[in-house]
Design a protein around this motif. Structure first.
Motif, short mmCIF file in Angstrom:
data_model
loop_
_atom_site.label_atom_id
_atom_site.label_comp_id
_atom_site.label_asym_id
_atom_site.label_seq_id
_atom_site.Cartn_x
_atom_site.Cartn_y
_atom_site.Cartn_z
N LYS A 1 83.48 63.34 -0.20
CA LYS A 1 83.79 64.15 0.96
C LYS A 1 84.68 65.31 0.54
O LYS A 1 85.39 65.22 -0.46
CB LYS A 1 84.53 63.29 2.00
CG LYS A 1 83.70 62.18 2.57
CD LYS A 1 84.51 61.38 3.57
CE LYS A 1 83.72 60.22 4.10
NZ LYS A 1 84.50 59.38 5.01
N PRO A 2 84.68 66.40 1.31
CA PRO A 2 85.56 67.52 0.98
C PRO A 2 87.03 67.09 1.02
O PRO A 2 87.40 66.18 1.75
CB PRO A 2 85.28 68.55 2.07
CG PRO A 2 84.09 68.08 2.82
CD PRO A 2 83.86 66.64 2.48
N ALA A 3 87.82 67.76 0.23
CA ALA A 3 89.25 67.43 0.15
C ALA A 3 89.94 67.72 1.49
O ALA A 3 89.65 68.73 2.12
CB ALA A 3 89.91 68.23 -0.95
N PRO A 4 90.84 66.84 1.91
CA PRO A 4 91.59 67.12 3.13
C PRO A 4 92.55 68.28 2.92
O PRO A 4 92.89 68.61 1.78
CB PRO A 4 92.35 65.81 3.39
CG PRO A 4 92.21 64.99 2.19
CD PRO A 4 91.15 65.56 1.34
N PRO A 5 93.00 68.90 3.99
CA PRO A 5 93.95 70.02 3.86
C PRO A 5 95.20 69.60 3.09
O PRO A 5 95.72 68.51 3.28
CB PRO A 5 94.29 70.36 5.31
CG PRO A 5 93.20 69.78 6.13
CD PRO A 5 92.67 68.60 5.37
N GLY A 6 95.63 70.45 2.20
CA GLY A 6 96.83 70.18 1.42
C GLY A 6 96.58 69.43 0.13
O GLY A 6 97.49 69.22 -0.66
#
Length: 56
Positions: free
Chosen positions: A4-9
């Motif tokens: 999955k895409p990286a979470p913010p931060g």
């Protein structure tokens, strides 16, 4: 299957290398990933460093 895409931060490269098995598939069993080693030594260039705490 891609992670999955990286979470913010979070650093996108660190996130992918931690959650996607295909990121290290090309390495031998005792070989270190040069990109991961670079991140461990120099830090993640994709993340803005946090401000130092003013608490004593």
């Amino acid at each position: 299957m891609a992670a999955k895409p990286a979470p913010p931060g979070e650093c996108p490269q660190c996130w992918q290398h931690a959650h996607d098995k295909s990121a290290h598939r090309h390495l031998k069993w005792n070989e270190d990933c040069p990109q991961c080693v670079n991140h461990m030594v120099n830090g993640c260039p994709n993340i803005t460093p946090k401000k130092k705490s003013r608490w004593f």
